[in-house]
Scaffold this active site. Structure first.
Site, PDB file in Angstrom:
ATOM      1  N   ASP A  67       0.571  -1.211   0.306  1.00  0.00           N
ATOM      2  CA  ASP A  67      -0.283  -0.300   0.382  1.00  0.00           C
ATOM      3  C   ASP A  67       0.571   1.617  -0.194  1.00  0.00           C
ATOM      4  O   ASP A  67       2.196   1.522   0.279  1.00  0.00           O
ATOM      5  CB  ASP A  67      -1.187  -0.255   1.164  1.00  0.00           C
ATOM      6  CG  ASP A  67      -2.042   0.505   0.983  1.00  0.00           C
ATOM      7  OD1 ASP A  67      -3.091   0.529   1.733  1.00  0.00           O
ATOM      8  OD2 ASP A  67      -2.239   2.330   0.428  1.00  0.00           O
TER       9      ASP A  67
HETATM   10  C1  GLC Z   1      -4.731   3.794  -0.086  1.00  0.00           C
HETATM   11  C2  GLC Z   1      -5.661   2.779   0.026  1.00  0.00           C
HETATM   12  C3  GLC Z   1      -5.782   2.186  -0.992  1.00  0.00           C
HETATM   13  C4  GLC Z   1      -5.305   2.952  -2.120  1.00  0.00           C
HETATM   14  C5  GLC Z   1      -3.832   3.544  -2.679  1.00  0.00           C
HETATM   15  C6  GLC Z   1      -3.380   3.928  -4.157  1.00  0.00           C
HETATM   16  O1  GLC Z   1      -3.578   4.770   0.844  1.00  0.00           O
HETATM   17  O2  GLC Z   1      -5.096   2.524   1.664  1.00  0.00           O
HETATM   18  O3  GLC Z   1      -6.406   1.235  -0.501  1.00  0.00           O
HETATM   19  O4  GLC Z   1      -5.412   1.259  -2.976  1.00  0.00           O
HETATM   20  O5  GLC Z   1      -3.465   3.940  -1.442  1.00  0.00           O
HETATM   21  O6  GLC Z   1      -4.301   5.106  -3.778  1.00  0.00           O
END
Ligand code: GLC
Length: 746
Positions: free
Chosen positions: A285
């Site tokens: 993430d």
């Molecule tokens: C965010 C979220 C994740 C998302 C990613 C890209 O912090 O936790 O669910 O897909 O970053 O935006």
């Protein structure tokens, strides 16, 4: 003869798929053998795009670095690039400049719709309509692919029992069985049945794992989960997504039992890639590799890189650590190059499966983009699932449906004319102000006299993705006008709830009542005219005991997306008979949270006359509205529950009759209880459901089959077991209202 033909076709498909897989693996081997270590690490690097690639090359800073790295084959994926033109230009940078011309994969948060925004995932879960949910994901994928995207960071399959957590809006609620079926439906919808098509995209099961068990509902907080809850509640939807063929996983920000998921070798290598045999790739993430430093799990960026790569995090989203340190760590022998090869193989495999090597520009067709975005059939699908997601919580004295003529209706509340909040939190690709408001939906019914008063503002200024909501807690000037309008009305429709940015990532709430001055507005209007229909517009279960007690009709409409106002008006006027059921328990009070239907009985269940049993002295144990609950404009009667066991197969049937005057849909739910087991089992577990349509007076017998898969559970060694003994069976239209039966498993 027909059976033989089918068999031959299946065999042929399998043979062709296996042959295709072998071809892909051979291509990966060949490409991998040509790649330098730098180019391999490049595939494991993902950047977010903050620059307009159709403009001049960025001259300095991080954007210049990203731009250069794309050209030198040091980027495997980009996120947040949108538009067929942009994607084409970015893809050309990689394909036409880098030595091996490996195409980029473009990811984006296509969470609930893309441009044509559908209801938030928690709302869609309330439809219990797997076909409609799959269709919604299919529409989202079609629009995202039309904009050049080939990977979505969805479905989010985190189970959660805590309405304080802002991201409950993004999941499928509290139950692993419902969550698993919905995970499968969303993966099917996004990935379709031909990954090489130009309207199918890779899906991503996230956030692996236990992110929804963040302590106290605070986002990113510690998750400490016992083995039994991990295996029987948290993991099943991820396993279901994997078995449905999801191409990617995303790990989670949280630590799980002391180990940040990004650095958890057991989760990522032993379980997901090992025991489950997952052959796609795991993306971290956003920045979660770096975050192992504040977690206290990595000493610095180099250490975090080493941990994450060894633990099986295949792609680094926005930590910039793999690109900075991984080559050196391999040269120092701290990360085995075989692990790099495994990660790169997984990433290349997904790109091959998507057909990106055959045609890197297959998603970049501007003519198709113009034709498909906001296509009428997409809006129709958004309206359909929006209607199906609405849950009728209360309808005393048949307040609903509203009469269609000669009614004086006062429409009151800060969300009544809001055209952005209904789009929910995860609407990165959407334009603001494009939802049909409740006011607009109600105005379509012209034979009533409709007045509209905001009453109070919910916020003091507009709020966007990266900003906090600023609630209005002082300006109550509009309440008098609202009260005056209520006094003159036959019926008051109040639209209250949460701003679209009061749920979602980073938006946990310690109090889950009506925010701002809304409760004050509700009580003032009620004093003037108690004949109220309360329309809730929110991204999480709310604790609304006063409304539940005093308001005759309550409709849960969540954040329903672009067709919100039309769906709500059609339900209020009875043009659609509400059929939704709660996918998550509504508490009486935030003090009860976490509260859920599949709880354990404990050694001191209640109620008991003595003091010493599991309860509160100042609040009931019961929820405000239970899991699986939802009313209809008609009534359904359940009878003839039959249980017929043959060996370890248990067939359950029940007859359901529509005993009202209106045709309607019902979600028939099957629960079990394993009374005595080597690991305690919940008092109820959903193990089957079917959504049926019954005309007035019509009845239907519904069949369920219980096998080892439904009757077994994971013990505290993570082993799936089926144990003999007595089981209860419960069937009904809510977890709280069922016919009961039992059987003995030998
Ligand atoms: C965010 C979220 C994740 C998302 C990613 C890209 O912090 O936790 O669910 O897909 O970053 O935006």
């Amino acid at each position: 003869m027909k059976y033989i033909n089918i068999l031959l076709i299946v065999l042929l498909i399998n043979t062709m798929t296996n042959a295709q897989d072998k071809t892909i693996e051979a291509k990966i081997d060949a490409l991998l053998s040509e790649m330098t270590l730098q180019e391999k690490v490049g595939q494991m690097n993902q950047y977010s795009s903050f620059f307009d690639v159709t403009g001049p090359a960025p001259a300095e800073g991080e954007n210049k670095m990203r731009y250069e790295h794309i050209k030198t084959g040091q980027v495997g994926s980009m996120l947040n690039v949108r538009g067929a033109k942009q994607v084409r230009e970015m893809q050309k940078l990689a394909v036409e400049n880098s030595r091996l011309g490996i195409p980029l994969i473009f990811g984006f948060d296509v969470i609930h719709g893309h441009k044509t925004v559908s209801p938030i995932p928690l709302a869609e879960a309330a439809s219990w309509d797997l076909e409609a949910i799959e269709k919604s994901a299919r529409v989202a994928a079609t629009e995202a692919a039309a904009e050049g995207l080939n990977w979505t960071f969805a479905p989010m399959v985190d189970i959660s029992r805590d309405a304080r957590w802002g991201r409950v809006m993004e999941g499928a609620g509290e139950d692993p069985y419902l969550g698993s079926r919905i995970a499968e439906a969303r993966v099917r919808g996004f990935q379709g049945d031909d990954l090489t098509a130009d309207n199918t995209i890779a899906a991503c099961a996230k956030h692996f794992a236990a992110y929804g068990f963040a302590e106290s509902g605070k986002d990113y907080n510690t998750a400490d989960v016992g083995i039994s809850t991990l295996y029987n509640v948290v993991l099943p939807p991820f396993k279901a997504a994997k078995d449905a063929g999801v191409l990617t996983f995303m790990n989670s920000f949280n630590e799980l039992n002391g180990i940040p998921a990004t650095g958890d070798e057991f989760l990522q290598r032993d379980l997901l890639k090992g025991e489950w045999g997952f052959d796609g790739f795991i993306v971290s993430d956003w920045g979660s590799i770096t975050e192992m430093i504040p977690h206290g799990f990595a000493a610095d960026g180099v250490h975090a890189t080493e941990i994450a790569a060894n633990a099986g995090s295949d792609m680094d989203m926005q930590s910039y650590l793999y690109i900075a340190h991984l080559e050196k760590l391999v040269e120092e022998g701290k990360v085995d190059e075989a692990k790099i090869d495994d990660a790169v193989r997984r990433i290349l495999r997904v790109k091959y499966k998507l057909g990106l090597f055959d045609d890197p520009y297959k998603y970049c067709d501007e003519v198709r983009e113009k034709k498909l975005i906001y296509a009428p059939e997409h809006k129709a699908a958004a309206l359909d699932i929006a209607k199906k997601s609405i849950v009728l919580l209360k309808n005393e004295k048949n307040t609903l449906p509203l009469a269609k003529k000669r009614q004086k209706i006062a429409l009151i509340g800060p969300l009544a004319d809001d055209k952005t909040s209904p789009l929910g939190n995860w609407r990165l690709a959407a334009e603001n102000n494009i939802a049909v408001s409740v006011l607009e939906g109600m105005q379509a019914y012209k034979k009533n006299k409709l007045t509209h008063e905001k009453g109070v503002n919910l916020v003091t200024e507009d709020t966007y993705f990266h900003a906090h909501v600023k609630l209005n807690t002082t300006d109550d000037k509009g309440i008098d006008a609202a009260v005056a309008a209520a006094k003159k009305a036959d019926v008051v429709v109040m639209v209250l709830g949460e701003h679209g940015m009061q749920s979602g990532e980073g938006r946990s709430r310690a109090n889950i009542g009506l925010p701002g001055l809304q409760q004050q507005l509700l009580e003032a209007v009620h004093a003037a005219n108690p004949n109220i229909v309360l329309v809730l517009m929110n991204g999480r279960p709310l604790a609304i005991p006063w409304a539940a007690e005093n308001v005759p009709a309550i409709v849960e409409t969540w954040h329903l997306g672009i067709e919100s106002g039309n769906a709500i008006a059609q339900v209020l006027y009875g043009d659609y008979n509400p059929s939704g059921k709660l996918p998550m328990t509504f508490p009486c009070d935030v003090g009860q949270v976490p509260i859920y239907y599949n709880y354990k009985n404990t050694g001191r269940p209640g109620p008991q006359d003595v003091v010493f049993w599991s309860h509160y002295t100042d609040q009931t144990n019961a929820p405000l509205y239970p899991f699986g609950y939802g009313l209809s404009y008609t009534t359904f009667k359940y009878n003839d529950l039959n249980i017929n066991k043959k060996g370890n197969i248990v067939n359950v049937s029940v007859n359901v009759k529509n005993t009202g005057k209106t045709d309607g849909e019902e979600v028939v739910q099957l629960y079990i209880r394993d009374r005595v087991a080597s690991v305690t089992r919940p008092v109820q577990e959903l193990k089957g459901f079917e959504k049926i349509m019954l005309k007035s007076g019509e009845s239907q017998t519904i069949q369920f089959m219980l096998t080892d898969k439904e009757l077994g559970f994971y013990n505290n060694r993570g082993k799936f077991v089926v144990e003999p003994g007595a089981f209860d069976v419960m069937v009904g239209g809510s977890s709280a209202e069922t016919l009961k039966g039992e059987f003995e498993l030998e």
